[in-house]
Write an enzyme that holds these catalytic residues in place. Structure first.
Site, PDB file in Angstrom:
ATOM      1  N   ASP A   1      -8.705  -7.263  -8.842  1.00 22.52           N
ATOM      2  CA  ASP A   1      -8.663  -6.553  -7.563  1.00 22.52           C
ATOM      3  C   ASP A   1     -10.007  -5.899  -7.255  1.00 22.52           C
ATOM      4  O   ASP A   1     -10.629  -5.289  -8.136  1.00 22.52           O
ATOM      5  CB  ASP A   1      -7.572  -5.473  -7.687  1.00 22.52           C
ATOM      6  CG  ASP A   1      -7.213  -4.818  -6.374  1.00 22.52           C
ATOM      7  OD1 ASP A   1      -6.721  -5.520  -5.481  1.00 22.52           O
ATOM      8  OD2 ASP A   1      -7.417  -3.596  -6.252  1.00 22.52           O
TER       9      ASP A   1
ATOM     10  N   ASN B   1      18.521  -7.967  -9.643  1.00 18.95           N
ATOM     11  CA  ASN B   1      19.570  -7.020 -10.055  1.00 18.95           C
ATOM     12  C   ASN B   1      20.223  -6.332  -8.856  1.00 18.95           C
ATOM     13  O   ASN B   1      20.855  -5.293  -9.000  1.00 18.95           O
ATOM     14  CB  ASN B   1      19.017  -5.988 -11.048  1.00 18.95           C
ATOM     15  CG  ASN B   1      18.006  -5.068 -10.391  1.00 18.95           C
ATOM     16  OD1 ASN B   1      17.549  -5.324  -9.272  1.00 18.95           O
ATOM     17  ND2 ASN B   1      17.656  -3.988 -11.073  1.00 18.95           N
TER      18      ASN B   1
ATOM     19  N   GLU C   1     -11.383 -10.896  -6.482  1.00 19.06           N
ATOM     20  CA  GLU C   1     -11.221 -10.576  -5.063  1.00 19.06           C
ATOM     21  C   GLU C   1     -12.497  -9.879  -4.616  1.00 19.06           C
ATOM     22  O   GLU C   1     -12.697  -8.701  -4.887  1.00 19.06           O
ATOM     23  CB  GLU C   1     -10.020  -9.647  -4.850  1.00 19.06           C
ATOM     24  CG  GLU C   1      -9.743  -9.448  -3.363  1.00 19.06           C
ATOM     25  CD  GLU C   1      -9.128  -8.100  -2.993  1.00 19.06           C
ATOM     26  OE1 GLU C   1      -8.553  -8.000  -1.914  1.00 19.06           O
ATOM     27  OE2 GLU C   1      -9.239  -7.148  -3.789  1.00 19.06           O
TER      28      GLU C   1
ATOM     29  N   ASP D   1      15.147 -10.772  -5.766  1.00 15.46           N
ATOM     30  CA  ASP D   1      15.812  -9.608  -6.360  1.00 15.46           C
ATOM     31  C   ASP D   1      16.828 -10.063  -7.405  1.00 15.46           C
ATOM     32  O   ASP D   1      17.820 -10.703  -7.069  1.00 15.46           O
ATOM     33  CB  ASP D   1      16.496  -8.803  -5.249  1.00 15.46           C
ATOM     34  CG  ASP D   1      17.205  -7.567  -5.775  1.00 15.46           C
ATOM     35  OD1 ASP D   1      16.993  -7.209  -6.957  1.00 15.46           O
ATOM     36  OD2 ASP D   1      17.963  -6.963  -4.992  1.00 15.46           O
TER      37      ASP D   1
HETATM   38  O1  TEU Z   1      -7.399  -5.233  -1.488  1.00 14.29           O
HETATM   39  C1  TEU Z   1      -8.730  -4.993  -1.200  1.00 14.29           C
HETATM   40  C2  TEU Z   1      -8.950  -4.538   0.165  1.00 14.29           C
HETATM   41  O2  TEU Z   1      -9.704  -3.636   0.296  1.00 14.29           O
HETATM   42  C3  TEU Z   1      -8.320  -5.100   1.403  1.00 14.29           C
HETATM   43  O3  TEU Z   1      -7.626  -6.231   1.279  1.00 14.29           O
HETATM   44  C4  TEU Z   1      -7.616  -3.981   2.101  1.00 14.29           C
HETATM   45  O4  TEU Z   1      -6.494  -3.581   1.360  1.00 14.29           O
HETATM   46  C5  TEU Z   1      -7.144  -4.301   3.472  1.00 14.29           C
HETATM   47  O5  TEU Z   1      -8.164  -4.876   4.180  1.00 14.29           O
HETATM   48  C6  TEU Z   1      -6.764  -2.994   4.148  1.00 14.29           C
HETATM   49  O6  TEU Z   1      -6.040  -3.233   5.270  1.00 14.29           O
HETATM   50  C7  TEU Z   1      -6.887  -5.010  -2.755  1.00 14.29           C
HETATM   51  C8  TEU Z   1      -5.416  -5.339  -2.738  1.00 14.29           C
HETATM   52  O7  TEU Z   1      -5.245  -6.680  -2.431  1.00 14.29           O
HETATM   53  C9  TEU Z   1      -4.732  -4.413  -1.763  1.00 14.29           C
HETATM   54  O8  TEU Z   1      -3.376  -4.718  -1.628  1.00 14.29           O
HETATM   55  C10 TEU Z   1      -4.916  -3.002  -2.255  1.00 14.29           C
HETATM   56  O9  TEU Z   1      -4.405  -2.115  -1.311  1.00 14.29           O
HETATM   57  C11 TEU Z   1      -6.374  -2.674  -2.515  1.00 14.29           C
HETATM   58  O10 TEU Z   1      -7.060  -3.695  -3.204  1.00 14.29           O
HETATM   59  C12 TEU Z   1      -6.488  -1.429  -3.355  1.00 14.29           C
HETATM   60  O11 TEU Z   1      -6.111  -1.695  -4.668  1.00 14.29           O
HETATM   61 CA    CA Z   2      15.664  -5.574  -8.071  1.00 17.79          CA
END
Ligand code: TEU
Ligand code: CA
Length: 553
Positions: free
Chosen positions: A215, A30, A282, A28
């Protein structure tokens, strides 16, 4: 360096150690109790001393934070909570000055419902170009009051949300959201969508980022006609513990063949810039041959291998995870990308049993991943040996908690703000113990970066030594790898002249002759001296829940 070693020409990312910053929880700058980009910038010297090669920043874009920033309302600007574009540029310049590369998150599966595109889609009528950027459908049943198919959302409940009628002929359509309702899925078959993401990639590449983490990259293409899923699979998914998307059956929501065309677009854009820009996907894809398709030569550079993250602390499970990950990617010539944890799964210490036991195993597992061929991702706080935090109900913010009707506590426990200094909350994360966006636990005084810096046996020093040794040891950066015979409960492999032994069994195992370069825990008296190297090696034995790196003759 033997012929099988990585040629010097191989790109930086092929053996890089990436450090994942979850911006809200890292540092953090600020003093409002929320991590931010000024905080990241201030901690760059800490990261340099740790010895990482690159950062991956989870989203810091404009977002209402319905899913911790993975609900992006403006992908080309910084949320005021995290700072400004100028703060980003300053952080990036400093990182580059220190020789640290910076990669950022791209969220192509969905936008926030507050994104201007979705607001326009809500105001427009069925069949309009505004709605065609998302996945709107008429409902089933006589009044269209049933969802268009049976898909569940990852966070619980149905994957469809109904919107208001726009006129007498419109009963009110439904839109698809594989994640939260605040995250409407985009329709990538509409050329406007890939074009917009090309613009977003270029925006950040032009600013100088070294690459992206993409993602849910296995989710951006949907199956033709959006057919129903197998109800048995839906039932199985409803029971799953959070953290795993790997299922045995075919999950129609993911890994559709259409994704690859979009990955080729990402790659074309990356390769049009100088300086080895990269993307890691991912993709929670259980089938290895199918996972390998994500890193074909004209697609993504890397894809996370989640096998180790899914494995228990067990020599057989580790052996299988490593073998299968390497076999799959070897065919397409891509490096493995090892990951033990991220912001979506329980911290390693907690998964391996918690407390001193979990910590010993987590330290040991780190010496496994950091000695395997390929790239490695480290989740912020794992270098301090942090555990998950048991949070009170009132503090929970992950949408999973509400959407699972309080069955799944979600992912906040691994997202608690990091402890930097001092002996009491907020441990240097700002100055107000009441202000941190998630409450920190008592007892983290022993796990602050400051306390661990002063203790040569700390997890922080273990990571520092491992990273320094990895960077200075060509055999560890190369691709040569060979299994060695090991006693029951143990695992052993060779990287050039370095042997790595993992003991997950109940009794000590003998170590091969040679010099112990590093061990995750005590081998004998004298361990943990400031010089860092363990004890003079040959003939000593390796205790349970320990990993050692040995330079063999
Ligand atoms: O995650 C993909 C995902 O589907 C999983 O990791 C899922 O969030 C988890 O199993 C549920 O408990 C990516 C991101 O890393 C995650 O933080 C996001 O929530 C998701 O995509 C949506 O953007
Ligand atoms: Ca902050």
């Amino acid at each position: 360096m033997s012929a099988s070693e990585r040629p010097d020409a191989s790109p930086w990312w092929a053996s890089a150690v990436f450090y994942q910053v979850y911006p809200r929880s890292f540092a953090d700058g600020n003093d409002d109790g929320i991590g931010d980009l000024i905080g990241v910038r201030a901690k760059l010297p800490y990261l340099k001393a740790l010895g990482i090669d690159a950062l991956w920043l989870s989203p810091f874009y404009v977002s209402p934070l319905a899913d911790g920033g993975y609900d992006v309302a403006d992908p080309c600007d910084v949320d005021p909570m995290f700072g400004t574009l100028a703060d980003f540029d300053a952080m990036l310049a400093d990182a580059h000055e220190l020789g640290i590369r910076v990669t950022v998150d791209i969220v192509p599966n969905h936008f926030s419902d507050q994104h201007r595109w979705f607001q326009a889609a809500l105001a427009a009528t069925p069949g309009s170009p505004e709605r065609a950027r998302f996945i709107f459908r008429d409902g089933c049943g006589p009044n269209g009051d049933q969802p268009p198919n049976n898909w569940p959302s990852i966070f619980g409940g149905p994957a469809w949300h109904r919107v208001a009628s726009t006129g007498p002929d419109d009963p009110g359509q439904w839109y698809l959201h594989i994640f939260a309702p605040e995250q409407p899925d985009l329709d990538w078959t509409n050329p406007e969508v890939p074009a917009e993401f090309e613009r977003i990639l270029r925006f950040w590449l032009d600013r100088g980022v070294d690459g992206f983490r993409i993602d849910v990259t296995h989710g951006i293409a949907k199956p033709e006609g959006l057919p129903d899923m197998d109800p048995a699979l839906i039932e199985q998914l409803a029971k799953h513990e959070h953290g795993s998307l790997m299922t045995a059956g075919k999950d129609l929501r993911f890994d559709n063949d259409g994704v690859h065309e979009y990955h080729r677009m990402f790659r074309r854009v990356l390769d049009s810039y100088p300086g080895e820009r990269m993307a890691v996907g991912e993709a929670w894809v259980p089938d290895h041959e199918r996972l390998a398709r994500y890193v074909r030569p004209d697609e993504l550079n890397l894809t996370f291998n989640f096998e180790l993250l899914e494995a228990k602390w067990d020599d057989v499970e580790f052996h299988e995870a490593i073998t299968r990950s390497m076999a799959a990617l070897a065919d397409v010539g891509a490096p493995c990308t090892w990951v033990l944890a991220n912001h979506d799964v329980d911290r390693v210490v907690s998964r391996y049993g918690g407390g001193a036991l979990g910590l010993a195993r987590a330290r040991a597992a780190a010496l496994v991943t950091l000695s395997l061929p390929g790239a490695v991702y480290v989740y912020n706080g794992d270098e301090l040996g942090l555990s998950n935090v048991g949070l009170p109900d009132w503090a929970l913010q992950d949408p999973t908690w509400e959407r699972s009707e309080h069955k799944d506590r979600g992912r906040d426990g691994e997202r608690v703000p990091l402890p930097w200094s001092g002996t009491a909350r907020p441990y240097g994360f700002g100055s107000d113990p009441q202000a941190t966006w998630l409450p920190q636990p008592e007892g983290w005084g022993l796990f602050t970066a400051e306390a661990e810096d002063a203790d040569p046996t700390s997890t922080l020093w273990l990571y520092r030594r491992a990273l320094a040794m990895r960077a200075a040891t060509p055999a560890l950066l190369g691709s040569s790898f060979e299994w060695l015979d090991a006693p029951e409960g143990a695992l052993a492999y060779r990287r050039g002249d370095i042997a790595v032994v993992m003991n997950a069994g109940p009794v000590d195992v003998p170590l091969p002759a040679g010099e112990v370069l590093l061990s995750s825990g005590p081998l004998a008296a004298g361990w943990g001296t400031p010089a860092g190297a363990g004890v003079a090696g040959g003939g000593s034995s390796l205790p349970t829940d320990t990993v050692a790196w040995i330079r063999t003759a």
